[in-house]
Design a protein around this motif. Sequence first.
Motif, PDB file in Angstrom:
ATOM      1  N   GLY A   1      -2.984  -5.338   7.646  1.00 53.75           N
ATOM      2  CA  GLY A   1      -4.259  -4.923   7.086  1.00 53.75           C
ATOM      3  C   GLY A   1      -4.230  -3.613   6.334  1.00 53.75           C
ATOM      4  N   ARG A   2      -3.452  -2.645   6.821  1.00 53.06           N
ATOM      5  CA  ARG A   2      -3.456  -1.306   6.223  1.00 53.06           C
ATOM      6  C   ARG A   2      -2.285  -1.068   5.272  1.00 53.06           C
ATOM      7  NH1 ARG A   2      -8.653  -0.161   7.265  1.00 53.06           N
ATOM      8  NH2 ARG A   2      -9.120  -0.365   9.496  1.00 53.06           N
ATOM      9  N   GLN A   3      -1.103  -1.512   5.689  1.00 48.20           N
ATOM     10  CA  GLN A   3       0.068  -1.306   4.841  1.00 48.20           C
ATOM     11  C   GLN A   3       0.272  -2.447   3.855  1.00 48.20           C
ATOM     12  OE1 GLN A   3       3.000  -0.685   8.101  1.00 48.20           O
ATOM     13  NE2 GLN A   3       3.371   1.306   7.155  1.00 48.20           N
TER      14      GLN A   3
ATOM     15  N   ALA B   1       0.820  -1.217   0.000  1.00 47.25           N
ATOM     16  CA  ALA B   1       0.000   0.000   0.000  1.00 47.25           C
ATOM     17  C   ALA B   1       0.852   1.263   0.000  1.00 47.25           C
ATOM     18  CB  ALA B   1      -0.927   0.007   1.209  1.00 47.25           C
ATOM     19  N   ASP B   2       2.130   1.120   0.321  1.00 48.32           N
ATOM     20  CA  ASP B   2       3.077   2.237   0.335  1.00 48.32           C
ATOM     21  C   ASP B   2       2.559   3.407   1.178  1.00 48.32           C
ATOM     22  OD1 ASP B   2       5.524   3.407  -0.337  1.00 48.32           O
ATOM     23  OD2 ASP B   2       4.628   4.538  -1.994  1.00 48.32           O
ATOM     24  N   VAL B   3       2.118   3.083   2.391  1.00 44.67           N
ATOM     25  CA  VAL B   3       1.662   4.118   3.315  1.00 44.67           C
ATOM     26  C   VAL B   3       2.443   3.992   4.619  1.00 44.67           C
ATOM     27  CG1 VAL B   3      -0.652   4.281   2.352  1.00 44.67           C
ATOM     28  CG2 VAL B   3      -0.197   2.651   4.187  1.00 44.67           C
ATOM     29  N   ALA B   4       2.533   5.094   5.336  1.00 46.43           N
ATOM     30  CA  ALA B   4       3.224   5.120   6.622  1.00 46.43           C
ATOM     31  C   ALA B   4       2.208   5.239   7.747  1.00 46.43           C
ATOM     32  CB  ALA B   4       4.194   6.298   6.671  1.00 46.43           C
ATOM     33  N   CYS B   5       2.644   4.916   8.954  1.00 46.32           N
ATOM     34  CA  CYS B   5       1.769   5.071  10.122  1.00 46.32           C
ATOM     35  C   CYS B   5       1.265   6.509  10.224  1.00 46.32           C
ATOM     36  CB  CYS B   5       2.521   4.697  11.398  1.00 46.32           C
ATOM     37  SG  CYS B   5       3.216   3.034  11.429  1.00 46.32           S
ATOM     38  N   VAL B   6       2.163   7.456   9.975  1.00 47.44           N
ATOM     39  CA  VAL B   6       1.788   8.863  10.091  1.00 47.44           C
ATOM     40  C   VAL B   6       0.717   9.243   9.075  1.00 47.44           C
ATOM     41  CG1 VAL B   6       3.570   9.721   8.497  1.00 47.44           C
ATOM     42  CG2 VAL B   6       2.749  11.190  10.361  1.00 47.44           C
ATOM     43  N   GLY B   7       0.655   8.527   7.947  1.00 51.31           N
ATOM     44  CA  GLY B   7      -0.339   8.830   6.928  1.00 51.31           C
ATOM     45  C   GLY B   7      -1.759   8.624   7.413  1.00 51.31           C
TER      46      GLY B   7
END
Length: 225
Positions: A115-117, A70-76
């Motif tokens: 689940g998210r990343q 997903a190429d997302v960070a926790c901060v996102g």
Amino acid sequence: MHTPWRLAALGVAAICGIVSAAGIENSAKRSGFDFMTPETQALQADDTSNPGMLWVLQGEQLWQQAGGRADVACVGCHGDASQTMRGVATRYPAFDEAIGRPIDLAGRINSCRAGRQQAEPLAPESDALLALTAYVAHQSRGMPIIPATDARLAPFRDNGRRLFQSRIGQLNLSCASCHDDNWGKRLGGSVIPQAHPTGYPLYRLEWQTVGSLQRRLRNCMIGVR
């Protein structure tokens, strides 16, 4: 060999305060900090000297690092951890509906990664998982742990209480034998603290690294053989 469910049950019971409440009066409860030498207390209190802060800083970097398919960070998703994560660590372990049992903070982080990343879960006791967990927990520093009132945790707490009070190993000791009945005395040259695991993951001089509550429980169980 000590099975994961045994460690999980002990962790739920200890963190939620159910076990120790049965053996130590509230007025007599003391933080593990109180049993440290003045030198160790000073080391822990100084963020520039406390080696555990290196993992917190690493966790801050990982918080901002995109990853997974997903190429997302926790901060996102969560934004500024000092605001959004304040008080979060005080509520774990919590019941997770997806898996039908309690989950700790590290487990929640791995669940979010998967689940998210859409990333692989971090290995238990890995620097990355310990660092992220330490960073999130750091945002709640100074706050009291709030025992969850979720009724679904009750059987796990009861099992944890039973395990905490059950004698095991060649030494025929229970957790309560040391941490409820003989706290403040010495064992192998070290002061026996009460069972208030409120600061994990934490840096132990014995380990020369940061470790989880599960690692500490394993150490104790190995000690009673």
